[in-house]
Scaffold this motif. Sequence first.
Motif, PDB file in Angstrom:
ATOM      1  N   THR A  75       0.801  -1.219   0.000  1.00  0.00           N
ATOM      2  CA  THR A  75       0.000   0.000   0.000  1.00  0.00           C
ATOM      3  C   THR A  75       0.835   1.271   0.000  1.00  0.00           C
ATOM      4  OG1 THR A  75      -0.180  -0.059   2.416  1.00  0.00           O
ATOM      5  CG2 THR A  75      -1.963  -1.091   1.135  1.00  0.00           C
ATOM      6  N   HIS A  76       2.073   1.192   0.542  1.00  0.00           N
ATOM      7  CA  HIS A  76       2.933   2.370   0.518  1.00  0.00           C
ATOM      8  C   HIS A  76       4.352   1.970   0.899  1.00  0.00           C
ATOM      9  CE1 HIS A  76       1.529   2.172   4.697  1.00  0.00           C
ATOM     10  NE2 HIS A  76       2.569   2.910   5.046  1.00  0.00           N
ATOM     11  N   ARG A  77       5.256   2.918   0.809  1.00  0.00           N
ATOM     12  CA  ARG A  77       6.696   2.642   0.862  1.00  0.00           C
ATOM     13  C   ARG A  77       7.265   2.368   2.242  1.00  0.00           C
ATOM     14  NH1 ARG A  77       9.461   8.204  -1.062  1.00  0.00           N
ATOM     15  NH2 ARG A  77       7.901   7.977  -2.704  1.00  0.00           N
ATOM     16  N   HIS A  78       6.563   2.621   3.306  1.00  0.00           N
ATOM     17  CA  HIS A  78       7.148   2.481   4.642  1.00  0.00           C
ATOM     18  C   HIS A  78       7.517   1.034   4.939  1.00  0.00           C
ATOM     19  CE1 HIS A  78       5.172   6.505   5.974  1.00  0.00           C
ATOM     20  NE2 HIS A  78       6.301   6.694   5.312  1.00  0.00           N
ATOM     21  N   ALA A  79       8.691   0.855   5.552  1.00  0.00           N
ATOM     22  CA  ALA A  79       9.288  -0.474   5.678  1.00  0.00           C
ATOM     23  C   ALA A  79       8.446  -1.440   6.482  1.00  0.00           C
ATOM     24  CB  ALA A  79      10.680  -0.348   6.306  1.00  0.00           C
ATOM     25  N   THR A 140       2.282   8.993   2.143  1.00  0.00           N
ATOM     26  CA  THR A 140       3.435   8.963   1.248  1.00  0.00           C
ATOM     27  C   THR A 140       2.925   9.409  -0.115  1.00  0.00           C
ATOM     28  OG1 THR A 140       3.124   6.678   0.482  1.00  0.00           O
ATOM     29  CG2 THR A 140       4.455   6.997   2.489  1.00  0.00           C
ATOM     30  N   PRO A 141       3.820   9.781  -1.051  1.00  0.00           N
ATOM     31  CA  PRO A 141       3.348  10.251  -2.355  1.00  0.00           C
ATOM     32  C   PRO A 141       2.576   9.206  -3.153  1.00  0.00           C
ATOM     33  CG  PRO A 141       5.611  10.945  -1.980  1.00  0.00           C
ATOM     34  CD  PRO A 141       5.275   9.983  -0.881  1.00  0.00           C
ATOM     35  N   THR A 171       1.027  12.543   8.525  1.00  0.00           N
ATOM     36  CA  THR A 171       1.657  13.228   7.401  1.00  0.00           C
ATOM     37  C   THR A 171       2.842  14.044   7.904  1.00  0.00           C
ATOM     38  OG1 THR A 171       0.088  15.070   7.635  1.00  0.00           O
ATOM     39  CG2 THR A 171      -0.456  13.349   6.033  1.00  0.00           C
ATOM     40  N   SER A 172       3.681  14.475   6.961  1.00  0.00           N
ATOM     41  CA  SER A 172       4.922  15.149   7.328  1.00  0.00           C
ATOM     42  C   SER A 172       4.753  16.642   7.560  1.00  0.00           C
ATOM     43  CB  SER A 172       5.964  14.924   6.223  1.00  0.00           C
ATOM     44  OG  SER A 172       5.485  15.410   4.979  1.00  0.00           O
ATOM     45  N   GLY A 173       3.595  17.206   7.256  1.00  0.00           N
ATOM     46  CA  GLY A 173       3.394  18.635   7.445  1.00  0.00           C
ATOM     47  C   GLY A 173       2.071  19.082   6.876  1.00  0.00           C
ATOM     48  N   PRO A 174       1.767  20.374   6.962  1.00  0.00           N
ATOM     49  CA  PRO A 174       0.465  20.888   6.530  1.00  0.00           C
ATOM     50  C   PRO A 174       0.141  20.613   5.064  1.00  0.00           C
ATOM     51  CG  PRO A 174       1.602  22.507   7.882  1.00  0.00           C
ATOM     52  CD  PRO A 174       2.585  21.413   7.616  1.00  0.00           C
ATOM     53  N   GLU A 175       1.108  20.740   4.187  1.00  0.00           N
ATOM     54  CA  GLU A 175       0.841  20.520   2.764  1.00  0.00           C
ATOM     55  C   GLU A 175       0.461  19.068   2.498  1.00  0.00           C
ATOM     56  OE1 GLU A 175       3.036  21.017  -1.593  1.00  0.00           O
ATOM     57  OE2 GLU A 175       3.929  21.909   0.200  1.00  0.00           O
ATOM     58  N   ALA A 176       1.188  18.142   3.106  1.00  0.00           N
ATOM     59  CA  ALA A 176       0.872  16.723   2.923  1.00  0.00           C
ATOM     60  C   ALA A 176      -0.483  16.386   3.550  1.00  0.00           C
ATOM     61  CB  ALA A 176       1.973  15.855   3.534  1.00  0.00           C
TER      62      ALA A 176
END
Length: 223
Positions: A75-79, A140-141, A171-176
Amino acid sequence: MTYTGDVRVGGPSDVRVLDELEIRKAAVGPMQNNVYLLTCRVVGAQLLVDAADDPDRLLALLREGTTQLDLVVTTHRHADHSRALASVVAVTGARVAAGADDADAVAESTDIAVTQRLHDGDTVRVGNVTLTVVGLRGHTPGSVALAYREPGGRVHLFTGDSLFPGGVGKTSGPEAFEQLYRDVVERVFDRFGDDTWVYPGHGPDTTLGAERGQLPQWRARGW
């Protein structure tokens, strides 16, 4: 027995039998990741959502179905969602799919080729069953969810770490956050009904109906 989605690491899987599909949920690893085995009831093909950890447990899960494994969707890149990917692929020969913008990172971290790069609106098949890819950018993107609609009935949505009971994923910040919140609203809540069952990457399941009323709160708090 009635499916509840209540699973624990080291415990049994929970099984849900639908018209064309069986869903098995198990929990693995120190981060208590949920993994889902989808089995086509007609031809026995199988798809695994996230080869997260503990390959022995995942191989035992496969044997609860039909033993074969045709595709792993990461589903996404996290290990923590792919630690067992190399081992599972080595034993089963399964193909691997991941969101296009996460595919290179998945391949680099696991040393396993991603054979199918997924985009919002794509479809993946498990035997006679078709699932729709829902891109949910922000955690993640290239995060993706998978949606299965029973013929004439309820949608079942496998959301990885993009949607949980009580909020969207970290998420990593407001934009994400803005990106993820917008995708979750437009591509999930605006599209699917309240009876849609949500199978997240960690913890208990939920429904869109149970979460819909909280959307303004999520937006206001920014996480």
